[in-house]
Scaffold this motif. Structure first.
Motif, PDB file in Angstrom:
ATOM      1  N   ARG A  18      -1.861  -2.655   8.815  1.00  0.00           N
ATOM      2  CA  ARG A  18      -2.472  -1.910   7.708  1.00  0.00           C
ATOM      3  C   ARG A  18      -3.710  -2.678   7.250  1.00  0.00           C
ATOM      4  N   CYS A  32      -2.187   0.467 -10.370  1.00  0.00           N
ATOM      5  CA  CYS A  32      -2.689   0.021  -9.067  1.00  0.00           C
ATOM      6  C   CYS A  32      -2.658  -1.495  -8.896  1.00  0.00           C
ATOM      7  N   GLY A  68      -7.141   1.247   0.983  1.00  0.00           N
ATOM      8  CA  GLY A  68      -8.163   0.707   0.093  1.00  0.00           C
ATOM      9  C   GLY A  68      -7.515   0.136  -1.156  1.00  0.00           C
ATOM     10  N   THR A  95      -4.631   6.196   4.178  1.00  0.00           N
ATOM     11  CA  THR A  95      -4.063   6.508   2.863  1.00  0.00           C
ATOM     12  C   THR A  95      -5.210   6.684   1.877  1.00  0.00           C
ATOM     13  N   THR A  96      -5.214   7.807   1.199  1.00  0.00           N
ATOM     14  CA  THR A  96      -6.326   8.120   0.299  1.00  0.00           C
ATOM     15  C   THR A  96      -5.820   8.855  -0.931  1.00  0.00           C
ATOM     16  N   ASN A  97      -6.640   8.845  -1.968  1.00  0.00           N
ATOM     17  CA  ASN A  97      -6.300   9.673  -3.129  1.00  0.00           C
ATOM     18  C   ASN A  97      -6.716  11.126  -2.893  1.00  0.00           C
ATOM     19  N   GLU A 188       8.883   3.962  -5.220  1.00  0.00           N
ATOM     20  CA  GLU A 188       9.329   3.237  -6.420  1.00  0.00           C
ATOM     21  C   GLU A 188       8.167   2.412  -6.968  1.00  0.00           C
ATOM     22  N   ILE A 190       6.220  -0.511  -8.295  1.00  0.00           N
ATOM     23  CA  ILE A 190       6.437  -1.961  -8.235  1.00  0.00           C
ATOM     24  C   ILE A 190       5.520  -2.657  -9.231  1.00  0.00           C
ATOM     25  N   SER A 192       2.746  -4.783 -10.766  1.00  0.00           N
ATOM     26  CA  SER A 192       1.413  -5.003 -10.245  1.00  0.00           C
ATOM     27  C   SER A 192       0.798  -6.210 -10.921  1.00  0.00           C
TER      28      SER A 192
HETATM   29  N1  SAM Z   1      -6.672   4.840  -2.923  1.00  0.00           N
HETATM   30  C1  SAM Z   1      -5.721   5.165  -1.913  1.00  0.00           C
HETATM   31  C2  SAM Z   1      -4.630   6.033  -2.490  1.00  0.00           C
HETATM   32  O1  SAM Z   1      -4.707   6.397  -3.675  1.00  0.00           O
HETATM   33  O2  SAM Z   1      -3.716   6.388  -1.748  1.00  0.00           O
HETATM   34  C3  SAM Z   1      -5.158   4.011  -1.140  1.00  0.00           C
HETATM   35  C4  SAM Z   1      -4.767   2.777  -1.889  1.00  0.00           C
HETATM   36  S1  SAM Z   1      -3.335   2.905  -2.897  1.00  0.00           S
HETATM   37  C5  SAM Z   1      -3.206   1.224  -3.465  1.00  0.00           C
HETATM   38  C6  SAM Z   1      -2.051   3.027  -1.719  1.00  0.00           C
HETATM   39  C7  SAM Z   1      -0.728   3.483  -2.256  1.00  0.00           C
HETATM   40  O3  SAM Z   1      -0.173   2.483  -3.071  1.00  0.00           O
HETATM   41  C8  SAM Z   1      -0.787   4.737  -3.074  1.00  0.00           C
HETATM   42  O4  SAM Z   1       0.127   5.684  -2.589  1.00  0.00           O
HETATM   43  C9  SAM Z   1      -0.384   4.294  -4.456  1.00  0.00           C
HETATM   44  O5  SAM Z   1       0.272   5.300  -5.126  1.00  0.00           O
HETATM   45  C10 SAM Z   1       0.504   3.102  -4.145  1.00  0.00           C
HETATM   46  N2  SAM Z   1       0.613   2.156  -5.247  1.00  0.00           N
HETATM   47  C11 SAM Z   1      -0.390   1.517  -5.879  1.00  0.00           C
HETATM   48  N3  SAM Z   1       0.091   0.746  -6.873  1.00  0.00           N
HETATM   49  C12 SAM Z   1       1.441   0.895  -6.864  1.00  0.00           C
HETATM   50  C13 SAM Z   1       2.503   0.365  -7.656  1.00  0.00           C
HETATM   51  N4  SAM Z   1       2.287  -0.474  -8.654  1.00  0.00           N
HETATM   52  N5  SAM Z   1       3.751   0.743  -7.336  1.00  0.00           N
HETATM   53  C14 SAM Z   1       3.994   1.592  -6.311  1.00  0.00           C
HETATM   54  N6  SAM Z   1       3.035   2.122  -5.545  1.00  0.00           N
HETATM   55  C15 SAM Z   1       1.771   1.792  -5.812  1.00  0.00           C
END
Ligand code: SAM
Length: 310
Positions: A18, A32, A68, A95-97, A188, A190, A192
């Motif tokens: 990844r 995040c 990202g 993986t994207t928003n 779940e 987690i 951060s």
């Molecule tokens: N920006 C992209 C996105 O929104 O999918 C990629 C990066 S994002 C960090 C990747 C994944 O991590 C997303 O599905 C997000 O929901 C998940 N994610 C980020 N912080 C998280 C947390 N504290 N607990 C669980 N999942 C988390």
């Protein structure tokens, strides 16, 4: 069939990589876990990413995931995918928003992307604005539907479950997914380390056990994925829900087959640790040979330590 794959000290094969190709993002989700901070001029270039994935392929990696930040904020994302796809991996995903996905989905598919995971925690505009600090729900949904249309299959939706925010939306999200042939992944929350609000995970963490129990009761079929931390998939009325639980899951480490690359080009042997990173991109930039880079990958793999070594 795993003879050609490098395994770590605990006999775990390294099957997927990844890569966080940027930490820039067009959203600002409340939970995040931002991964380091890199300015855009220091991001790994398409050629550097090609070389890194070429070495990964040599040591047996079969699957590449780009993440990202949001990978689609990189203007060269199609070129990146095209270069990596030329190496003929079994699976390349992203993986994207989803905010920019409508714009890029078709070109990404043509470039060789196999599939996408799109993060969508809610179908309600106000909740979306609260979680992402942006007002892009319509764009994200349009991106998801475009991905389905162009065949970035299977499209998966990542839904992070948060107490008092979206637990009550699981059913609606599942209906939306089923309607469009999308797999729903319940994640779940987690803790951060970089989260602006330290109390966030305490306040919003919701255990997935009761949800999983309900799914188990409703499911027509259940399947446990061997190399994906023993994740369970539940099949309900032609729909599919997967549970992603990095916390309190002894199987998470036991079956981990994934290595990561941070946005500043370091090998990250374990998701939940930051104390065993191995420098990679500087060696690429200093012109190390492919054999030397392979050794650096092996060094990273040898640092993998499961929390529970049993
Ligand atoms: N920006 C992209 C996105 O929104 O999918 C990629 C990066 S994002 C960090 C990747 C994944 O991590 C997303 O599905 C997000 O929901 C998940 N994610 C980020 N912080 C998280 C947390 N504290 N607990 C669980 N999942 C988390």
């Amino acid at each position: 069939m795993l003879e050609d794959v490098v395994k770590d000290k605990y006999k775990r094969p390294i099957l997927s990589l990844r890569i966080t190709i940027t930490n820039r993002c067009n959203e600002n989700c409340i939970y995040c876990h931002h991964d380091g901070m890199v300015s855009s001029k220091d991001e790994m270039t398409p050629d550097e990413l090609y070389l890194i994935t070429k070495i990964a392929k040599k040591i047996g990696v079969r699957k590449i995931r780009l993440s990202g930040g949001d990978p689609l904020v990189r203007k060269d994302i199609v070129e990146i995918v095209e270069k990596i796809a030329s190496l003929d991996f079994k699976d390349i995903s992203l993986t994207t928003n989803g905010v920019l996905l409508e714009k890029y989905a078709e070109d990404l598919k043509k470039a060789g992307l196999d599939r996408v995971n799109v993060s969508l925690d809610t179908l309600k505009r106000d909740t979306y604005k609260f979680v992402t600090n942006m007002d892009y729900l319509n764009e994200a949904k349009a991106g998801i539907l475009k991905a389905v249309e162009v065949g970035l299959y299977p499209v998966k939706i990542n839904m992070v479950i948060m107490k008092d925010i979206n637990v009550d939306e699981i059913k609606d999200m599942f209906m939306f997914c089923r309607q469009h042939g999308i797999i729903l992944q319940l994640i779940e929350l987690i803790e951060s380390e970089n989260c602006e609000d330290d109390k966030f995970s305490d306040e919003y963490h919701y255990p997935l056990d009761p949800i999983e129990k309900t799914l188990a009761d409703m499911a027509d079929d259940v399947y446990e994925r061997k190399f994906m931390q023993g994740r369970k998939k539940y099949y309900i009325n032609d729909g599919e829900i997967e549970i992603v639980r990095p916390v309190d899951n002894s199987k998470f480490c036991a079956n981990c087959s994934r290595l990561r690359i941070t946005p500043d080009g370091k090998i990250k042997p374990c998701l939940l640790r930051n104390d065993n990173l191995v420098e990679l991109i500087n060696h690429v930039r200093n012109g190390k040979s492919e054999e030397e880079l392979e050794e650096i990958f092996i060094k990273g793999i040898n640092k993998r330590e499961p929390f529970n070594k049993d």
